[in-house]
Every structure is written in structure tokens, then in C-alpha cells.
Design a protein around this motif. Structure first.
Motif, PDB file in Angstrom:
ATOM      1  N   UNK B 104      40.739  23.214 -58.222  1.00 28.99           N
ATOM      2  CA  UNK B 104      40.359  24.482 -57.729  1.00 28.99           C
ATOM      3  C   UNK B 104      39.453  24.288 -56.603  1.00 28.99           C
ATOM      4  N   UNK B 105      39.340  25.617 -55.785  1.00 31.92           N
ATOM      5  CA  UNK B 105      38.330  25.666 -54.692  1.00 31.92           C
ATOM      6  C   UNK B 105      36.686  25.344 -55.539  1.00 31.92           C
ATOM      7  N   UNK B 106      36.576  25.919 -56.565  1.00 32.76           N
ATOM      8  CA  UNK B 106      35.406  25.907 -57.045  1.00 32.76           C
ATOM      9  C   UNK B 106      34.871  24.612 -57.381  1.00 32.76           C
ATOM     10  N   UNK B 109      34.262  22.807 -54.367  1.00 33.70           N
ATOM     11  CA  UNK B 109      32.856  23.163 -54.082  1.00 33.70           C
ATOM     12  C   UNK B 109      31.755  22.411 -54.739  1.00 33.70           C
ATOM     13  N   UNK B 110      32.045  22.331 -56.184  1.00 37.25           N
ATOM     14  CA  UNK B 110      30.797  21.758 -56.808  1.00 37.25           C
ATOM     15  C   UNK B 110      30.526  20.137 -56.591  1.00 37.25           C
ATOM     16  N   UNK B 111      31.848  19.580 -56.200  1.00 37.50           N
ATOM     17  CA  UNK B 111      31.704  18.242 -55.816  1.00 37.50           C
ATOM     18  C   UNK B 111      30.898  18.159 -54.493  1.00 37.50           C
ATOM     19  N   UNK B 227      30.493  20.958 -46.243  1.00 36.98           N
ATOM     20  CA  UNK B 227      29.984  19.758 -46.544  1.00 36.98           C
ATOM     21  C   UNK B 227      28.920  19.843 -47.859  1.00 36.98           C
ATOM     22  N   UNK B 228      28.272  21.138 -47.748  1.00 32.57           N
ATOM     23  CA  UNK B 228      27.019  21.578 -48.585  1.00 32.57           C
ATOM     24  C   UNK B 228      27.804  22.221 -49.733  1.00 32.57           C
ATOM     25  N   UNK B 229      29.137  22.603 -49.838  1.00 27.84           N
ATOM     26  CA  UNK B 229      29.615  23.330 -50.975  1.00 27.84           C
ATOM     27  C   UNK B 229      30.058  24.793 -50.618  1.00 27.84           C
TER      28      UNK B 229
END
Lengths: 528, 528
Positions: B104-106, B109-111, B227-229
Motif C-alpha cells: 500500500x501507499x502507506x 510512505x513508512x519505508x 523521499x521523506x515519506x
């Protein structure tokens, strides 16, 4: 009965060839200003304070510009500067005291470099035909007009690639490429005055969008001068180039806020020999939608325009436009559609359009219709559609909105606003249905806060709830700079700010201010 | 005589309908790797040092990812990671020890947020079918594969707008929209493996570009993770939206260096019922050019592909591709052209193509030709053209170049290189002539510095002198990151650096490094 009447009206079109392109021969109707209703709008923008970080122009500055550009390109004459201070509708008015007329990229670069080092605010100006106050000063910005840079640089006959300066008038470019057997990929009502540089800077849409797409697809290369005077040469004429970020897209539609477009290379499609125009009526909006879908399926590759307008538009056009006839005068209908086809085979294209229209009547989508049988009829059809904006202005006061909305919901907002405004004004819905682009005009004898309160912020909130755009093709300008959040996320707005920031090195110390959209989404430097 | 023979060969095409789109049924021929020639290229990139500013992955990092993504999405298995470390040609090979499979996008984003705070370098990976080493690690970057995000989110049947996740395979999307009566606006040889997210990130061109244009025109909206999520929601489905900078264009073609594309909204054209394919021969390159111009004029709106290849390509295809027949076996010609038309009227389109070909023969532009009379013949024609890349690889060593050059000069570089390489290798010229895009392949039994010295830097210098592009549609990747100056001005390169800079706040202290193209024009964070 409608079917019979319509079949009778389906007449063969005479040898139109590409001459139809000349339909816009309608004179420079964007060239005049109407100061009658400027006070109202000027009140709206009065709250914007001049940023004290900007310097005030002095006589040394003027002397410098005279040395660099020559006396005749440095305009201080009050009357001439006054014309450049106000937009064509008289809605927005600045108080600049200097108009510069550079004749080359080098001169633009020298102006910007100097203004940057002196912290003088500037506003670039093309044909000044915009509808949102993006091309005139807010305060005392130096106006840089591109009108003196109007040379065609080259034309590639094999690939149809036009390279020209930013100040070329769109209609002149149209005539030029048509003589070579090509057409411009865009066409709009303001073509007699607007500049190609302004078209690119505002990502102008217009009437051919449905066939040829946006300027993001048709502009192959740009030359741009950045705020610090750096000349950015991206003037490639290649169809494909995947080396690094495609920077030109940043300048297409950024309304001069990132740099001044000075030259452009544009892909022009081949001019096809057969053009046909039909003017149709529909009994309801659902029929317009179904007709659009049917046209995409059955006319497919030859559709070059699919415009719609409601009955109120036709009534207004008939009332205010001189020499224009109602193509379907027999009885009033709720909606009207203009379909244009352009193809390479005269007799086949005609037969195809006629067959499509007859089928659409049988299916009950079209109530009545007529195909232009000569250039004069075709021009008249287009004049009705293109004249709506002009007719609206003649009523007295006009509130103009330019919305992108999913086609299924596109007419809902017209009805909502009509019910909210009630007897206070007339509500017109028209536009580029094929692109999901509604032009919503509310006309009245005079401006009134009461009418405005029924429209805003409702129209923006409603559009935002549909994930639509509050500016489909007009841009933000001054009118909607602070409304960007209705169509863009705060993350996106913040990113835009961070992109504008590095363009001009001395701005960095003011970085914090730049992420406020009302501050940065205006032409270069102004109000910084 | 040629005219007579050709006229005899002009056969009517059977009911192809849209089934021709299935020509790419050719299996996933980009799915295998060939390690036979990796050593050579690995030597080329060996000089790139790992930037010590990056952290080294540790067990705490892996534990964190397992908590966030679940055990099965955190891959450390050597064999599975090894496959993701190398590109499909075996040219470029990284040494990553971790492959992440977000769903998922979430999760993406967390990665990214975690990697950003830990200063772990990452590389996003789609179908890994690129040709320039842009989708594999250079050193030990964490690989983020989008393959697990392959859901179709919605399809708008009225407007033909597909919204889907980035990991969808292009061919699957093609099948999906074709069942709804639409087609994808792009098609390329790697369709069986490549992801739409990778297509967008590399601005893939391909076979339908001449008709439907670039992804800059066809992608309506994107969702991107920075890059920063930060999740950047630009997932609009509107045709027109002029509110602020059109940021999506920055991510189209920036090869993952500004963010990871996670979702896309794409405009899909209506599937038209009639497709025809002709395979023709020309005696010289000038005839190919004239044929292109004539096709644009006379076939106009129905041309959907115009591909060319020289005799060397056909010879190689016949030698190495199984089950492929030469459509024109009678005698060898210098050049071959494949023309595809797509339109809405079966019988009319066929008649139009036939008439065009007969006229072209009379004019001496076409030496011989054949129109496919069934799907199998049409697939065979396409298989010849699409198989050239596959056949090249089978020779042993292949030097691949992807150039944009003005059509008039496009074949000059093939002849120049042929004369420079002499007997050391075979030089093939083919590609998308309608777009001015040449694929130049030099094949040989094995790699040799002597051959390379005859090609580079000559090919880049020559292209630069013509104001061409050293990467028309493949991107820069690792192969050409340092070659960007051949196609872009130093001002443009510097501006690209300043745009990348603000994307990731902790990078700012390393800002000075970022404007070196070799450092920033690689996927997010790596080699910073």
C-alpha cells in the motif's frame, strides 16, 4: 417530427477545405477595455499589501533601461502605460509607471538580471487577454511586454515544427502555418490578440483540445529567462527526449511565476482537407452526454470539437451579438451542441457525419440539427459559440467561472447556482463538453455583494467536493491565487513553493514567505 | 515489375478488429536474465564509489520493516534478492541485501520515511525491464519493489479513465481496458513484464506514440511518495486543471529520483474497430522519409504506427527468431517499413490504405509491399519489428543506443557508425521513424574495448551536434547519467539539481553535491 425536420435541414457542406480555420476572423474582440465595472473587482484585491522588500523605481533605473533597450523601448508615457496597467475586462488595474519593450532574449535577460539585483518587482505581459488578472501589475511592478518579440524563427516543413518568439500573435501563427499546410494545435476566442508566449505560460486550452490535447503535449521546446536573468535554452524540436527532468513542463501553465518564456518550438498537426460543422439541439443534459460518448465511438478519429451551450446562452447571443443568426430558430431547446469534424476525405467525412446525426436522431439523442453548407454558415455556428463570452460582458456585470468537473456532474452546478441566484441574475452554462470543461457565467445588470455571496465560496466548495478543478484553463492569476487549496493538497502547494524558491538566489532569505500561495503564485518577484 | 508484384501481394485483411492488440502475446520475453556479458558493463560502473554519508543496513532496520510490512514482505533470501539486484540483460548488478514488497501507499510512505531518517539509500523497482540500469541497486541500496501493488482501482466507462496502482503490468491493464472498449495509450515490447509505474517514471514511449503522444499528455493524475515519506496526492482524473504548477510532469520521466509513483490515472483512447498492418520495402532512406510525409498527409488521422528497419535487422531477425517469416522474401531490400492504421470504419480504412500504397508504388516510394490478411500475418509483421531487440541480444554482445535525431539526418549516424566499426560488428538501424527515434544497435560475438572506442564518445558528440537527444525514450539510468550534458545545457542541469534538492530536507546540508548530475540523477537518495 423533429426527425423529419432535422433530416430536411441536413445539407451538404460546400468546399470548406481549411478555410474554416478563418472562422475566427472575428476581429480582435479582446482588444478593448471596459472600465465600467472595474471598481468592484479592485475592491476585492485591495487587501493585498505591497511587500516592502521590493525597491521603488527611480530615475537611475530608467536611465539604465534606456541604455540597454534604447529610448523607444522604455515607455513612461502615461496613456500608454495606463493601457498596460489594466486587463481587457477592466477588472484588475495596477499602478506601474514603466513599460519595457525588449526586442530580444538578451534584452529580457538584462532587464531581469538588473531588476533582480535591484529588487524591483516585474510582471511579464503578453497579449493581455487573460481572464484572471495574471498579466497586469498589482502595485507598481515594472511591466515587461513581449509584444516586440514577434518573429517566426523557422518552420520545419517535413515534421511540422514551428519555432518562434513568444510575442507572436496566435492568429498570425495560424495563418503562417496554414499556408504551409499545417494548423496550430490550439485555437481560442482571443486568437486575434493573445501571444503564443502567454498561451504557453497559462497552458491555454481552447477549442482544439479534444483533438490535439494540451500544450504539455504540443510544445516541444522552450527558451525561458529566469528571474535572475539566466537564459534557459530548452529549445529542442525533438518529439522525444528522456534526458533528465523535462523542465519545460514547469513553465507551461505557471503563469510567468518561474520565468519569462521568450521562444517556443511547437508541433503543428497537418492541415486536413475536410472540415464539417453541425449545430444540434438536445432536450436534456443526459442526451448531450450520450451524444458525446456516441461521437467518440462513431466519429472517433475525425472529431475536432464538441462544444455545448444551454438555452440561456443562445438567447443572450441572439440578443447582444450583431449579425448572428440562430441556426435552429424553429423552437427553443434546452441544450445546443456544436460538433466539428476534420479529416482527410471530403465526401467520406461528410457522409459519416450525416449518418451519425441521423442515427442520433433515431436514438432520440438529438432533437433537431443542421450541417453548415458553406463557410458563412459554419462561421455563424462558431460565432454563436465563441460570442457567448462577449455577449455576457455586454449585460453589465459578469461573474466568470472556469471549472473542470466530471462530465456526469458538469451541469449540476449550473442548476444549483441558478437556484441560489434566483431572479437576481441569469446563469449561463457552456463550454468544452468533450474535455469536461464548464464555463459558468452569472450575468446581471450590475455587481452586487448579494449575488456574489450566493456564488462564492459555494462554487469552489462544490467543485472541490467533486475533486474538480476551480480553474480548468484560465489559470489562477490574482483572482484565484488564494483559492488554490480547493483544487490542490497542502503538500502539493508546499512543494510548488519549494520549487519556486531556488529560482532566484537572493530570494532564499525570504523562503518562509514563499510557501504561502498568495505570495508566490503571481508573476516573478512581485509581492515577494 | 515491383509494382506488379506488389499489387499482387496487396491482400485484404480479414476481420482483425481490436484483436491485433493481442499481437504482443509474445510471452514475457523480458523476464529472463543473461549473465553472459555482465562483466564488461560492471567494469564500466566500477568507478562509482559508495557515498559514506549513507548508513549501512543493520538488524534493527530489518526488524522495523518486519513490524511495518509483515514478515513475508521483507525478503532477505539470497536467491530472491539476487534476481532483484540485476537488470534483465545482466548488464548492471547491485549488492543489496534487502528487498521490500509494500502492499500500500502507506507502507511505501513508512519505508521511505524510515530510510530517510536513518539515511538508508533506496532504489524503487518496477518490472525491471529498463535498458539503462535505472532500476537496480548500484551498491547496497534497499530495493523497494512495487510488484505487490497491482490493483485496478477504478475505470470510468464514459471518459475512458483508468485509475490503478503502480505495480500493474502493462499487458494486464491493456487486456482490462480492451474488455471495456478502450486501449492503453502506450504499447511496447516489454509489456508482459513492465509496470505502469515504471513506464511513467521513465516516460516510456513505444509503438503508439505517433498516434497518442507521450505520457505527459496521457497521464491525468499521479500519487507519489516523496523521499521523506510525504504522500503527494495529485490523483485527479480531470482533462484540464490549471491551478498552480502541474507537478506530475516532474515525476514523469525522472526515473524515480524525485519520488516513488504509487498510483496513476490514465486517459485511455476508445478502441476503434478497424486495424490494418502493411509491411513494405524501400530502396533507399530518402524513400522512407517521403513515405512518412505522404502517410501523414494521406492517411492522416488513421495512422497508428510508422516503424522502420534496415536490411541488417531483417537478416538478424530471420536468423535468430523462431517461427518468424520474412513478409517480403522475394528479394532483399535496403529498408523496410511497417505501417499500422486504426480507425472506425473497416471497409473504408482498408480501401484507404490500399489506395495509399498503390499510389506510393506508382510514385516509386515503395518497392514492394504486403497487407496482412489475417491476425496471424499481422502478428508476424509485428513480431519481426518487435523481435529485433531480442535477436540482437542473441548474437552475444550488443551496444544499444536510443537517439532522437531530426528525421532527415536520422540514418546518417547508422552509416557513420557502420563505417567506423567496419568488420568488427554488425550495425543495425531501426525504430520509430514517425517520432524521429532511432534505435542503433551494434552487435558482435563478444564485447571489446576496440569496438566501444569506435562508438563512444563519437555517437554522443554527433547527436549533440545535431541538437538531438542521447536518450529518446530509454532514460539516463546509470548508463548515461554522466552523459546528460550532451543533450542538456549546464543551466538546465543546474536547475534540475536545485529542484531535487528541496525534496528531502536532510539532504540540504549536502546540497553542493546534488548539482553534480552523476550524483543526483539516480534513484532517490542512492549515492548521495
Amino acid at each position: 417530427m423533429a426527425r423529419r425536420a432535422a433530416a430536411g435541414l441536413l445539407r451538404r457542406l460546400g468546399p470548406l477545405a481549411g478555410e474554416l480555420q478563418a472562422r475566427g476572423m472575428s476581429p480582435t474582440h479582446y482588444g478593448t477595455t471596459n472600465h465600467g465595472f472595474s471598481r468592484f473587482y479592485l475592491l476585492q484585491v485591495a487587501h493585498i499589501q505591497r511587500n516592502p522588500a521590493y525597491s521603488v523605481l527611480n530615475s537611475d533605473d530608467v536611465s539604465y533601461f534606456k541604455i540597454v533597450l534604447g529610448e523607444s523601448s522604455v515607455v513612461q508615457d502615461e496613456d500608454r502605460v495606463a493601457v498596460a496597467n489594466v486587463d481587457w475586462m477592466g477588472k484588475y488595474k495596477g499602478s506601474s509607471q514603466l513599460l519595457l519593450l525588449p526586442k530580444s532574449t538578451t534584452e529580457v535577460s538584462k532587464i531581469l538580471s538588473y531588476c533582480n539585483s535591484r529588487r524591483l518587482a516585474v510582471v511579464p505581459q503578453g497579449g493581455n487577454t487573460g481572464l484572471v488578472g495574471g498579466s497586469v501589475p498589482v502595485h507598481d511592478e515594472v511591466i515587461i511586454s513581449l509584444g516586440g518579440m514577434n518573429n517566426i524563427i523557422s518552420f520545419d516543413n517535413v515534421n511540422g515544427i514551428l519555432t518562434c518568439e513568444a510575442g507572436c500573435v496566435l492568429e498570425n501563427l495560424s495563418s503562417f502555418v496554414e499556408n504551409k499546410g499545417f494548423i496550430m494545435p490550439l485555437d481560442l476566442g482571443a486568437k486575434g490578440s493573445c501571444h503564443i508566449g502567454g498561451n504557453i505560460s497559462t497552458n491555454a486550452g481552447g477549442l482544439r483540445f479534444i483533438r490535439y490535447g494540451s500544450l504539455h503535449g504540443n510544445v516541444l521546446g522552450l527558451e525561458v529567462v529566469l528571474a535572475d536573468g539566466t537564459v534557459l535554452d530548452m529549445l529542442t524540436t525533438l518529439r522525444k527526449d528522456n534526458t533528465g527532468y523535462d523542465l519545460k513542463h514547469l513553465f507551461i501553465g505557471s503563469e510567468g511565476s518561474l520565468g519569462v518564456v521568450t521562444k517556443a518550438a511547437i508541433l503543428t498537426p497537418a492541415k486536413l482537407p475536410s472540415t464539417n460543422v453541425a449545430f444540434l439541439s438536445c432536450n436534456d443534459y443526459m442526451s448531450c452526454q450520450k451524444l458525446l460518448l456516441a461521437a467518440k465511438r462513431n466519429l472517433g478519429e475525425i472529431v475536432s470539437a464538441f462544444e455545448f451551450m444551454d438555452r440561456h446562452c443562445i438567447d443572450l447571443a441572439m440578443k447582444y451579438l450583431e449579425g448572428v443568426q440562430n441556426p435552429l430558430p424553429a423552437s427553443p431547446y434546452s441544450f445546443y451542441v456544436l460538433i466539428e469534424t476534420t479529416g482527410s476525405d471530403e465526401s467520406y467525412d461528410k457522409a459519416k457525419l450525416e449518418a451519425f446525426l441521423l442515427r442520433s436522431m433515431e436514438d432520440g439523442l438529438v432533437a433537431d440539427g443542421v450541417i453548415a453548407q458553406d463557410i458563412s454558415q459554419a462561421s455563424n455556428f462558431w460565432r454563436v459559440r465563441e460570442g457567448i463570452s462577449e455577449a455576457s460582458v455586454k449585460v453589465g456585470a459578469v461573474y466568470k467561472y472556469d471549472l473542470s468537473i466530471p462530465v456526469e456532474k458538469l451541469y449540476d452546478i449550473v442548476e444549483e447556482i441558478r437556484s441560489r441566484v434566483g431572479g437576481m441574475g441569469e446563469v449561463l452554462g457552456y463550454g468544452h463538453l468533450g474535455d469536461g470543461n464548464l464555463h459558468l457565467n452569472i450575468v446581471s445588470n450590475k455587481y452586487s455583494d448579494k449575488i456574489l455571496a450566493q456564488i462564492e465560496p459555494f462554487v469552489y466548495e462544490w467543485t472541490s467536493n467533486q475533486r474538480g478543478s476551480i480553474s480548468a484553463e484560465h489559470g489562477l492569476g490574482l483572482m484565484k491565487a488564494e483559492k488554490i487549496h480547493y483544487s490542490k493538497s497542502s503538500e502539493a502547494v508546499q512543494l510548488m513553493g519549494s520549487i519556486k524558491n531556488p529560482y532566484c538566489s537572493w530570494k532564499r532569505s525570504y523562503g518562509a514567505e514563499l510557501i504561502e500561495p498568495s505570495l508566490w503564485l503571481v508573476p516573478i518577484q512581485r509581492r515577494l
